[in-house]
Structures are given as structure tokens and as C-alpha cells.
Design a protein around this motif. Sequence first.
Motif, mmCIF file in Angstrom:
data_model
loop_
_atom_site.group_PDB
_atom_site.id
_atom_site.type_symbol
_atom_site.label_atom_id
_atom_site.label_comp_id
_atom_site.label_asym_id
_atom_site.label_seq_id
_atom_site.Cartn_x
_atom_site.Cartn_y
_atom_site.Cartn_z
ATOM 1 N N LEU A 140 -33.901 27.018 41.572
ATOM 2 C CA LEU A 140 -34.698 27.695 40.553
ATOM 3 C C LEU A 140 -34.089 27.300 39.213
ATOM 4 C CD1 LEU A 140 -34.832 31.197 42.241
ATOM 5 C CD2 LEU A 140 -36.665 29.521 42.153
ATOM 6 N N LEU A 141 -34.794 26.461 38.476
ATOM 7 C CA LEU A 141 -34.219 25.829 37.291
ATOM 8 C C LEU A 141 -34.664 26.502 35.995
ATOM 9 C CD1 LEU A 141 -32.438 23.370 36.560
ATOM 10 C CD2 LEU A 141 -34.544 22.061 36.334
ATOM 11 N N ASN A 142 -33.695 26.788 35.139
ATOM 12 C CA ASN A 142 -33.935 27.236 33.769
ATOM 13 C C ASN A 142 -33.341 26.186 32.850
ATOM 14 O OD1 ASN A 142 -35.142 29.744 34.332
ATOM 15 N ND2 ASN A 142 -33.130 30.652 34.699
ATOM 16 N N SER A 143 -33.986 25.973 31.718
ATOM 17 C CA SER A 143 -33.428 24.992 30.779
ATOM 18 C C SER A 143 -33.152 25.648 29.442
ATOM 19 C CB SER A 143 -34.377 23.812 30.604
ATOM 20 O OG SER A 143 -35.594 24.232 30.034
ATOM 21 N N ALA A 144 -32.172 25.111 28.758
ATOM 22 C CA ALA A 144 -31.800 25.601 27.435
ATOM 23 C C ALA A 144 -31.495 24.397 26.549
ATOM 24 C CB ALA A 144 -30.577 26.507 27.529
ATOM 25 N N VAL A 145 -31.718 24.580 25.267
ATOM 26 C CA VAL A 145 -31.432 23.520 24.297
ATOM 27 C C VAL A 145 -30.285 23.983 23.417
ATOM 28 C CG1 VAL A 145 -32.346 22.189 22.364
ATOM 29 C CG2 VAL A 145 -33.816 22.702 24.317
ATOM 30 N N GLU A 146 -29.226 23.185 23.372
ATOM 31 C CA GLU A 146 -28.067 23.456 22.519
ATOM 32 C C GLU A 146 -27.684 22.154 21.827
ATOM 33 O OE1 GLU A 146 -24.863 25.344 24.638
ATOM 34 O OE2 GLU A 146 -26.183 26.916 25.437
ATOM 35 N N PRO A 147 -28.110 21.969 20.571
ATOM 36 C CA PRO A 147 -27.864 20.707 19.861
ATOM 37 C C PRO A 147 -26.392 20.325 19.745
ATOM 38 C CG PRO A 147 -29.417 22.081 18.667
ATOM 39 C CD PRO A 147 -28.890 22.909 19.786
ATOM 40 N N GLN A 148 -25.486 21.301 19.818
ATOM 41 C CA GLN A 148 -24.062 21.000 19.654
ATOM 42 C C GLN A 148 -23.480 20.156 20.779
ATOM 43 O OE1 GLN A 148 -25.387 24.069 19.885
ATOM 44 N NE2 GLN A 148 -24.085 25.463 21.026
ATOM 45 N N ILE A 149 -24.206 19.958 21.901
ATOM 46 C CA ILE A 149 -23.660 19.094 22.949
ATOM 47 C C ILE A 149 -23.907 17.618 22.629
ATOM 48 C CG2 ILE A 149 -23.932 20.897 24.696
ATOM 49 C CD1 ILE A 149 -26.103 19.120 25.999
ATOM 50 N N ILE A 150 -24.616 17.343 21.555
ATOM 51 C CA ILE A 150 -24.894 16.018 21.003
ATOM 52 C C ILE A 150 -25.877 15.223 21.867
ATOM 53 C CG2 ILE A 150 -23.941 13.850 20.133
ATOM 54 C CD1 ILE A 150 -21.295 15.426 19.690
ATOM 55 N N GLY A 151 -25.606 15.077 23.136
ATOM 56 C CA GLY A 151 -26.473 14.342 24.038
ATOM 57 C C GLY A 151 -26.008 14.538 25.465
ATOM 58 N N GLY A 152 -26.777 14.043 26.408
ATOM 59 C CA GLY A 152 -26.421 14.200 27.805
ATOM 60 C C GLY A 152 -26.934 15.517 28.366
ATOM 61 N N VAL A 153 -26.385 15.893 29.518
ATOM 62 C CA VAL A 153 -26.859 17.078 30.229
ATOM 63 C C VAL A 153 -25.671 17.854 30.780
ATOM 64 C CG1 VAL A 153 -28.202 17.868 32.230
ATOM 65 C CG2 VAL A 153 -28.993 15.914 30.915
ATOM 66 N N ILE A 154 -25.767 19.172 30.706
ATOM 67 C CA ILE A 154 -24.829 20.062 31.392
ATOM 68 C C ILE A 154 -25.664 20.851 32.393
ATOM 69 C CG2 ILE A 154 -23.226 22.004 31.207
ATOM 70 C CD1 ILE A 154 -22.718 21.139 28.300
ATOM 71 N N ALA A 155 -25.266 20.837 33.654
ATOM 72 C CA ALA A 155 -25.971 21.603 34.686
ATOM 73 C C ALA A 155 -25.013 22.644 35.251
ATOM 74 C CB ALA A 155 -26.475 20.685 35.778
ATOM 75 N N GLU A 156 -25.453 23.887 35.230
ATOM 76 C CA GLU A 156 -24.670 24.985 35.810
ATOM 77 C C GLU A 156 -25.396 25.450 37.062
ATOM 78 O OE1 GLU A 156 -24.694 27.832 32.652
ATOM 79 O OE2 GLU A 156 -23.220 26.729 31.466
ATOM 80 N N VAL A 157 -24.756 25.282 38.201
ATOM 81 C CA VAL A 157 -25.340 25.673 39.477
ATOM 82 C C VAL A 157 -24.370 26.633 40.139
ATOM 83 C CG1 VAL A 157 -26.248 24.885 41.684
ATOM 84 C CG2 VAL A 157 -26.397 23.401 39.679
#
Length: 169
Positions: A140-157
Motif C-alpha cells: 500500500l503505497l503513499n508518496s511524499a515530495v520533499e525537495p531537500q532530498i535533491i533527487g533520487g528516491v527514499i522508500a520506507e517499508v
Amino acid sequence: MLNKKIARRYAQALIEIGKETNLVEEFKTELKTMSDLLKKIPEFQDVLLSPLYSAEDLKKIILGVAEKINLSKTIKNFLCLLIDKRRIQYFSAILELYEDLTYQISGYVKARVITARPLSAADLEDIKKSLEDITRKKVLLNSAVEPQIIGGVIAEVGDKIFDGSIRNQ
């Protein structure tokens, strides 16, 4: 951390009762109903958290409210237990952990994806499929936008974090 441990114990105990009686989903619905009520009426939550009222007074209040919103006897008793043990402040954490446990029972896992920019539906679906392959569970996926990560993806499972962000590099 201690708060989460306390909440986990109560959520786990309630899920066990739910499994024994085949009422896991019903309990979740009732807990959500109570949670919605607490969010709608912040004064009600303030009363429940106030040290000015005795446990007996709080139980009378909560039982009256529970009767009006048609909560089961088990959930009424559970709420009274939280009042007796002065653990009602953990109610939202208990609900969150209870929901997580119901997802686990059903073979699902909650995941959160954080990116610097919004992703397309196709990209989110690709990430979801990858996470399902890794976890071997439905995600069950939720997404969030946080510009401070600059680029790429962080996945919390669950308790795991897959950090592929530029900030981390």
C-alpha cells in the motif's frame, strides 16, 4: 520509542482478541470511528487527557459516547482499560499500529516513497512493483515530495528504509 512499545502492546493484545473472535476489521472500523470523533471534537480529547478528571468520570464519559456511536462491548472495555491505565494518550498510536497489524494479517505492507519532485502514476506503479518483489507482500503505497532530498528516491517499508537519494550520497 517507549511510546511506540506501549502502543504496540495494546494494539497486539487487541488484534489477538480480534483474531479469536473474527472481528479484526470490525474493531478497526470502530477504532477509526472513535479516532474521527476525537479529531472532530478536540475538546473531547482534551477532557480525556486532562488530569483533572478521575478515571471513573472519564469512563462514564467514554462509555456514554461509545454507546451513542454504537461501539462493541470489547472496544468499550478496551477504551476503559486505556483510561484506567492512563494510556488514552496513546490511542492514535495504538490505532496506527493496529492498522499495520491488520495489513500484515492480510498480506499487505505499508510503504512511503519520498522524492524531490512528484512522480507519474507509471513511476509510482514501477516502484510499487519493485517493493512488492523485495517484500513478497502486497504494498500500500503513499508518496511524499520533499525537495531537500535533491533527487533520487527514499522508500520506507515498515521498519526498513531504502535511501537512494542524492542527499544521502
